[in-house]
Design a protein around this motif. Structure first.
Motif, PDB file in Angstrom:
ATOM      1  N   THR A   1       0.969  -1.179   0.139  1.00  0.00           N
ATOM      2  CA  THR A   1      -0.145  -0.128   0.226  1.00  0.00           C
ATOM      3  C   THR A   1       0.922   1.247  -0.067  1.00  0.00           C
TER       4      THR A   1
ATOM      5  N   ASP B   1      -6.073  -1.866  -4.751  1.00  0.00           N
ATOM      6  CA  ASP B   1      -5.407  -2.252  -3.314  1.00  0.00           C
ATOM      7  C   ASP B   1      -6.420  -3.329  -2.939  1.00  0.00           C
ATOM      8  N   GLU B   2      -6.177  -4.600  -3.273  1.00  0.00           N
ATOM      9  CA  GLU B   2      -6.904  -5.582  -2.396  1.00  0.00           C
ATOM     10  C   GLU B   2      -8.447  -5.394  -2.671  1.00  0.00           C
TER      11      GLU B   2
END
Ligand SMILES: Nc1ncnc2c1ncn2[C@@H]1O[C@H](COP(=O)(O)OP(=O)(O)O)[C@@H](O)[C@H]1O
Ligand SMILES: [Mg+2]
Length: 246
Positions: free
Chosen positions: A41, A167-168
């Motif tokens: 991240t 992101d995820e």
């Protein structure tokens, strides 16, 4: 299309990103995997200008974009989905996308009452690509979790990005939602000719969506290759099967 050269970022004594070099080719579907805390991240925050690196450069389409503020980074064509914070829960799904388009095209929000009929086709087109056409009149706050994720991706598409950072996106989803959303992402990225960088800590999800995989561990890139090569690599196996497994 995007390159990161010698990128380094520390938080106090902790080096979250440690002299990272990466290259992503145009229209490639790449993933960055690694256990929680690996620095994934943070790497996105550096690319999108939400954090400044201590050292190193970020080059996008030949241009040095290091230290540009986030709104300028999005203007050059880098889109990112955020977790909910830019969804207006009391507006409809349709209006959320329409407003994101107004903002991307610098249409004044104060004129919104007159602007209601603007960009409707573009809005519908984005809703279609993220599979929300049948929920376009619903209040965004009442969408199921997986559908809110789709909406976030739709909002990221409003700036017409060349590069999409996710992101995820499947975090917190059921296995079925996960399969559906990864299929959808793959389809829309191919259809729009986007370059994708997808962060994920679950290796199985990554293998369904990527052509190239970079493995991060403790702020460093420890392996790069195809999903097959990553699966066969002993060091990667150790990280995932050892005590770091999440
Ligand atoms: N803003 C911050 N301030 C201090 N430490 C941070 C900050 N952001 C991330 N970190 C730390 O940097 C490391 C990498 O975090 P992160 O990039 O979120 O990892 P990942 O996304 O791979 O799980 C972690 O140890 C995390 O605690
Ligand atoms: Mg993370």
């Amino acid at each position: 299309m995007i390159e990161v050269e010698g990128l380094t970022k520390s938080f106090g004594g902790l080096t979250a990103i440690d002299n990272v070099y990466l290259k992503f080719k145009k229209r490639e579907l790449s993933s960055i995997i690694g256990p929680n805390g690996a620095g994934k991240t943070t790497l996105f925050n550096l690319i999108t200008g939400h954090l400044s690196p201590d050292q190193g450069k970020i080059i996008f389409n030949g241009r040095d974009i290091t230290n540009l503020p986030p709104h300028e980074i999005s203007r050059v064509g880098i889109g990112r989905s955020f977790q909910r914070q830019n969804i207006f829960p009391r507006l409809s799904t349709f209006e959320n996308i329409q407003i994101a388009l107004f903002s991307a095209k610098h249409i004044n929000g104060k004129l919104f009452s007159q602007a209601k009929n603007m960009l409707r086709d573009e809005t519908d087109e984005i809703l279609e690509s993220v599979g929300l056409t049948d929920k376009k009149l619903m209040q965004a706050g009442y969408l199921a979790y997986g559908d809110q994720k789709r909406l976030e991706i739709g909002i990221a598409l409003a700036i017409e990005p060349q590069l999409l950072l996710l992101d995820e996106p499947t975090a917190g989803m059921s296995p079925r939602e996960t399969i559906e959303i990864t299929k959808l992402i793959k389809k829309l990225v191919k259809k729009r000719g986007l370059t994708l960088i997808f962060i994920e800590h679950d290796m199985d999800i990554v293998f369904g969506i990527s052509e190239k995989v970079k493995v991060m561990h403790q702020g460093r890139i420890i392996f790069e290759g195809t999903p097959k090569q990553v699966k066969a690599n002993a060091e990667v196996q150790k990280i995932y099967l050892g005590k770091d497994k999440k």
